[in-house]
Design a protein around this motif. Structure first.
Motif, PDB file in Angstrom:
ATOM      1  N   LEU A   1       0.821  -1.215   0.000  1.00 40.06           N
ATOM      2  CA  LEU A   1       0.000   0.000   0.000  1.00 40.06           C
ATOM      3  C   LEU A   1       0.855   1.265   0.000  1.00 40.06           C
ATOM      4  CD1 LEU A   1      -2.864  -1.108   2.405  1.00 40.06           C
ATOM      5  CD2 LEU A   1      -2.905  -0.967  -0.089  1.00 40.06           C
ATOM      6  N   TYR A   2       2.031   1.214   0.646  1.00 39.12           N
ATOM      7  CA  TYR A   2       2.931   2.372   0.554  1.00 39.12           C
ATOM      8  C   TYR A   2       3.216   2.695  -0.910  1.00 39.12           C
ATOM      9  CZ  TYR A   2       4.341   0.997   5.376  1.00 39.12           C
ATOM     10  OH  TYR A   2       4.385   0.635   6.693  1.00 39.12           O
ATOM     11  N   LYS A   3       3.560   1.651  -1.651  1.00 41.25           N
ATOM     12  CA  LYS A   3       3.931   1.871  -3.051  1.00 41.25           C
ATOM     13  C   LYS A   3       2.739   2.333  -3.876  1.00 41.25           C
ATOM     14  CE  LYS A   3       7.691  -1.473  -2.869  1.00 41.25           C
ATOM     15  NZ  LYS A   3       8.218  -2.774  -3.351  1.00 41.25           N
ATOM     16  N   LEU A   4       1.581   1.784  -3.574  1.00 41.06           N
ATOM     17  CA  LEU A   4       0.385   2.198  -4.296  1.00 41.06           C
ATOM     18  C   LEU A   4       0.081   3.677  -4.040  1.00 41.06           C
ATOM     19  CD1 LEU A   4      -2.058   1.311  -6.043  1.00 41.06           C
ATOM     20  CD2 LEU A   4      -3.245   0.778  -3.900  1.00 41.06           C
ATOM     21  N   LEU A   5       0.266   4.116  -2.798  1.00 37.94           N
ATOM     22  CA  LEU A   5      -0.011   5.505  -2.432  1.00 37.94           C
ATOM     23  C   LEU A   5       1.119   6.450  -2.834  1.00 37.94           C
ATOM     24  CD1 LEU A   5      -1.521   4.662   1.065  1.00 37.94           C
ATOM     25  CD2 LEU A   5      -2.772   5.801  -0.777  1.00 37.94           C
ATOM     26  N   ASN A   6       2.337   5.908  -3.022  1.00 40.99           N
ATOM     27  CA  ASN A   6       3.452   6.633  -3.636  1.00 40.99           C
ATOM     28  C   ASN A   6       3.976   7.807  -2.783  1.00 40.99           C
ATOM     29  OD1 ASN A   6       5.355   7.165  -5.629  1.00 40.99           O
ATOM     30  ND2 ASN A   6       4.008   8.591  -6.715  1.00 40.99           N
ATOM     31  N   PRO A   7       4.795   7.509  -1.766  1.00 45.13           N
ATOM     32  CA  PRO A   7       5.397   8.580  -0.962  1.00 45.13           C
ATOM     33  C   PRO A   7       6.475   9.332  -1.728  1.00 45.13           C
ATOM     34  CG  PRO A   7       6.324   6.476  -0.343  1.00 45.13           C
ATOM     35  CD  PRO A   7       5.221   6.176  -1.324  1.00 45.13           C
ATOM     36  N   LEU A   8       6.809  10.510  -1.252  1.00 49.83           N
ATOM     37  CA  LEU A   8       7.910  11.277  -1.840  1.00 49.83           C
ATOM     38  C   LEU A   8       9.220  10.502  -1.694  1.00 49.83           C
ATOM     39  CD1 LEU A   8       8.917  14.019  -3.032  1.00 49.83           C
ATOM     40  CD2 LEU A   8       9.254  14.773  -0.657  1.00 49.83           C
ATOM     41  N   ASP A   9       9.384   9.855  -0.538  1.00 46.44           N
ATOM     42  CA  ASP A   9      10.583   9.056  -0.294  1.00 46.44           C
ATOM     43  C   ASP A   9      10.268   8.016   0.776  1.00 46.44           C
ATOM     44  OD1 ASP A   9      13.171   8.136  -0.497  1.00 46.44           O
ATOM     45  OD2 ASP A   9      14.112   9.924   0.358  1.00 46.44           O
ATOM     46  N   MET A  10      10.987   6.907   0.734  1.00 47.45           N
ATOM     47  CA  MET A  10      10.833   5.854   1.726  1.00 47.45           C
ATOM     48  C   MET A  10      12.232   5.365   2.077  1.00 47.45           C
ATOM     49  SD  MET A  10       8.082   2.747   1.654  1.00 47.45           S
ATOM     50  CE  MET A  10       8.794   1.823   0.301  1.00 47.45           C
ATOM     51  N   ILE A  11      12.615   5.517   3.347  1.00 44.62           N
ATOM     52  CA  ILE A  11      13.971   5.225   3.793  1.00 44.62           C
ATOM     53  C   ILE A  11      13.920   4.069   4.781  1.00 44.62           C
ATOM     54  CG2 ILE A  11      16.004   6.209   4.928  1.00 44.62           C
ATOM     55  CD1 ILE A  11      14.492   8.999   4.283  1.00 44.62           C
ATOM     56  N   VAL A  12      14.720   3.038   4.544  1.00 43.63           N
ATOM     57  CA  VAL A  12      14.783   1.884   5.450  1.00 43.63           C
ATOM     58  C   VAL A  12      16.076   1.965   6.251  1.00 43.63           C
ATOM     59  CG1 VAL A  12      14.740  -0.619   5.626  1.00 43.63           C
ATOM     60  CG2 VAL A  12      13.469   0.512   3.795  1.00 43.63           C
ATOM     61  N   VAL A  13      15.951   1.896   7.588  1.00 50.27           N
ATOM     62  CA  VAL A  13      17.115   2.023   8.464  1.00 50.27           C
ATOM     63  C   VAL A  13      17.167   0.832   9.421  1.00 50.27           C
ATOM     64  CG1 VAL A  13      17.088   4.543   8.336  1.00 50.27           C
ATOM     65  CG2 VAL A  13      15.836   3.393  10.170  1.00 50.27           C
ATOM     66  N   PRO A  14      18.351   0.527   9.970  1.00 50.51           N
ATOM     67  CA  PRO A  14      18.457  -0.576  10.937  1.00 50.51           C
ATOM     68  C   PRO A  14      17.649  -0.284  12.203  1.00 50.51           C
ATOM     69  CG  PRO A  14      20.623   0.118  10.141  1.00 50.51           C
ATOM     70  CD  PRO A  14      19.651   1.147   9.671  1.00 50.51           C
ATOM     71  N   GLY A  15      17.247  -1.339  12.899  1.00 50.17           N
ATOM     72  CA  GLY A  15      16.437  -1.182  14.094  1.00 50.17           C
ATOM     73  C   GLY A  15      17.105  -0.378  15.187  1.00 50.17           C
ATOM     74  N   ALA A  16      18.441  -0.388  15.232  1.00 50.28           N
ATOM     75  CA  ALA A  16      19.175   0.339  16.271  1.00 50.28           C
ATOM     76  C   ALA A  16      19.267   1.832  15.984  1.00 50.28           C
ATOM     77  CB  ALA A  16      20.581  -0.242  16.409  1.00 50.28           C
ATOM     78  N   CYS A  17      18.835   2.252  14.825  1.00 50.18           N
ATOM     79  CA  CYS A  17      18.940   3.655  14.422  1.00 50.18           C
ATOM     80  C   CYS A  17      17.986   4.526  15.245  1.00 50.18           C
ATOM     81  CB  CYS A  17      18.602   3.764  12.938  1.00 50.18           C
ATOM     82  SG  CYS A  17      18.770   5.411  12.270  1.00 50.18           S
ATOM     83  N   ASP A  18      18.402   5.726  15.621  1.00 51.53           N
ATOM     84  CA  ASP A  18      17.533   6.672  16.324  1.00 51.53           C
ATOM     85  C   ASP A  18      16.578   7.294  15.304  1.00 51.53           C
ATOM     86  OD1 ASP A  18      16.505   9.221  17.385  1.00 51.53           O
ATOM     87  OD2 ASP A  18      17.865   8.829  19.070  1.00 51.53           O
ATOM     88  N   LEU A  19      15.316   6.920  15.384  1.00 44.59           N
ATOM     89  CA  LEU A  19      14.354   7.333  14.363  1.00 44.59           C
ATOM     90  C   LEU A  19      14.058   8.832  14.413  1.00 44.59           C
ATOM     91  CD1 LEU A  19      11.879   4.315  14.534  1.00 44.59           C
ATOM     92  CD2 LEU A  19      13.526   4.838  12.732  1.00 44.59           C
ATOM     93  N   ASN A  20      13.991   9.399  15.606  1.00 42.64           N
ATOM     94  CA  ASN A  20      13.739  10.838  15.700  1.00 42.64           C
ATOM     95  C   ASN A  20      14.867  11.632  15.062  1.00 42.64           C
ATOM     96  OD1 ASN A  20      11.202  10.886  16.945  1.00 42.64           O
ATOM     97  ND2 ASN A  20      12.096  10.514  18.952  1.00 42.64           N
ATOM     98  N   ASP A  21      16.117  11.236  15.339  1.00 41.60           N
ATOM     99  CA  ASP A  21      17.262  11.915  14.720  1.00 41.60           C
ATOM    100  C   ASP A  21      17.216  11.777  13.207  1.00 41.60           C
ATOM    101  OD1 ASP A  21      18.209  12.679  17.172  1.00 41.60           O
ATOM    102  OD2 ASP A  21      19.861  11.228  17.244  1.00 41.60           O
ATOM    103  N   THR A  22      16.899  10.579  12.730  1.00 41.75           N
ATOM    104  CA  THR A  22      16.832  10.341  11.283  1.00 41.75           C
ATOM    105  C   THR A  22      15.769  11.220  10.637  1.00 41.75           C
ATOM    106  OG1 THR A  22      17.555   8.050  11.579  1.00 41.75           O
ATOM    107  CG2 THR A  22      16.471   8.599   9.503  1.00 41.75           C
ATOM    108  N   MET A  23      14.594  11.300  11.259  1.00 40.11           N
ATOM    109  CA  MET A  23      13.516  12.127  10.693  1.00 40.11           C
ATOM    110  C   MET A  23      13.903  13.594  10.668  1.00 40.11           C
ATOM    111  SD  MET A  23       9.878  10.485  11.906  1.00 40.11           S
ATOM    112  CE  MET A  23      10.170  10.597  13.678  1.00 40.11           C
ATOM    113  N   HIS A  24      14.502  14.081  11.748  1.00 34.70           N
ATOM    114  CA  HIS A  24      14.855  15.506  11.789  1.00 34.70           C
ATOM    115  C   HIS A  24      16.009  15.842  10.841  1.00 34.70           C
ATOM    116  CE1 HIS A  24      12.329  15.591  15.469  1.00 34.70           C
ATOM    117  NE2 HIS A  24      12.102  16.826  15.050  1.00 34.70           N
TER     118      HIS A  24
END
Length: 333
Positions: A115-138
């Protein structure tokens, strides 16, 4: 409590229904079981995050944003619904997907990933589970700003003070429906993950002086971690949104069971499998394997252990997520 001062979108027409699960009640021989159908909320595929996004997207637009950035697991319902809201509003969306379980992301996966692909985001980034998601988003927000976009970061699950408003509203809706049905719910059961739904529901009920016990079934973390997180979120809601009329939540009013997680977040359990089968085959209701399946497994087990009185009236909050069923088909059948 008036919420009219807060900007809000409306993605659902009317209230989501409350259904009496007569067959399940008979099979388990315990309390009367009802289900609040938040799986029928608006946006693509529905689910509880729609309520949070009504306030979060309105806040983003108030700030002049044109791009929503959020994060979640590879089969995140929240990411699907944030992307859906962005499309509805003519905005962009960027998804940061965390491999909480190493190797769990597959580019060709079905379910929400399709469904992500069907809805077509501007970008989709895959990161390791240990990654700080808030830092990555900002960090990505800064990159987008440099490219001329106006990003708005939404935390995991939409669970911040503004997001909690969605389930303060839901609590008001439940109380109105309970009055119409002439029912007093003794307990409300919710999946507990990022804690915004649990926090908002509890605060909403207590703001109306309704003493229904809210029970969270953890899908990821320990009871103690959730109790601390819910208390912190409640404090943020009070301090940031209701400084003149605080909704008091005592720690002993925060109830979470962490016995039904299994090996970890999103990893199947036999209890979840039984719950998904049982609801499908006796009530024609589709649960998801990550949240509602495990929460219903918890409710079923608590009933079997005698946690409830036969006279109790229990409301189960169906938070949606059925697209993920197709990703777990091999395990479920």
């Amino acid at each position: 409590m008036s919420l009219s001062k807060f900007d809000r979108k409306h993605y659902t027409q009317g209230k989501t229904p409350i259904e009496y699960l007569a067959n399940l009640t008979d099979i388990l021989g315990g309390p009367e079981i009802y289900l609040k159908h938040d799986d029928l909320l608006g946006l693509a595929g529905g689910g509880n995050k729609t309520r949070k996004l009504e306030f979060l997207v309105a806040d983003a637009q108030r700030q002049g944003a044109d791009t929503l950035i959020t994060c979640g697991a590879p089969q995140s319902n929240h990411c699907r619904l944030t992307l859906s809201a962005a499309k509805k509003e003519g905005m962009h969306a960027v998804l940061v997907l965390s491999e909480t379980v190493p190797g769990s992301y597959r580019e060709d996966a079905g379910g929400n990933n399709f469904l992500y692909k069907l809805l077509n985001p501007l970008d989709m980034i895959v990161v390791p589970g240990a990654c700080d998601l808030n830092d990555t988003m900002h960090l990505h927000a800064k990159t987008l700003q440099a490219e001329g976009y106006k990003p708005y970061v939404i935390p995991m699950g939409g669970s911040n003070a503004i997001g909690c408003l969605g389930y303060i509203v839901c609590a008001e809706e439940i109380v109105e429906q309970a009055n119409d049905l002439n029912i007093e719910f003794t307990h409300a059961i919710t999946p507990t993950g990022s804690c915004g739904t649990h926090t908002g529901l509890l605060m909403g009920l207590r703001s109306l002086h309704v003493q229904t016990r809210v029970i969270g079934i953890s899908v990821n973390y320990s009871r103690d971690k959730h109790v601390k997180r819910i208390a912190q979120l409640a404090q943020k809601v009070n301090n940031e949104l209701f400084p003149e009329r605080k909704i008091v939540i005592e720690n002993d009013d925060i109830i979470v069971f962490d016995d039904y997680i299994g090996s970890g977040y999103s990893l199947p359990t036999e209890g979840m499998r039984e719950a998904v089968h049982l609801l499908a085959r006796c009530e024609a209701i589709l649960l998801d394997p990550v949240y509602t399946g495990k929460a219903m497994a918890g409710l079923i087990n608590l009933i079997r252990k005698g946690h409830f009185k036969k006279s109790d009236k229990v409301l189960f909050l169906h938070t949606g997520g059925s697209p993920a069923l197709y990703h777990f088909a091999d395990y479920l059948l």
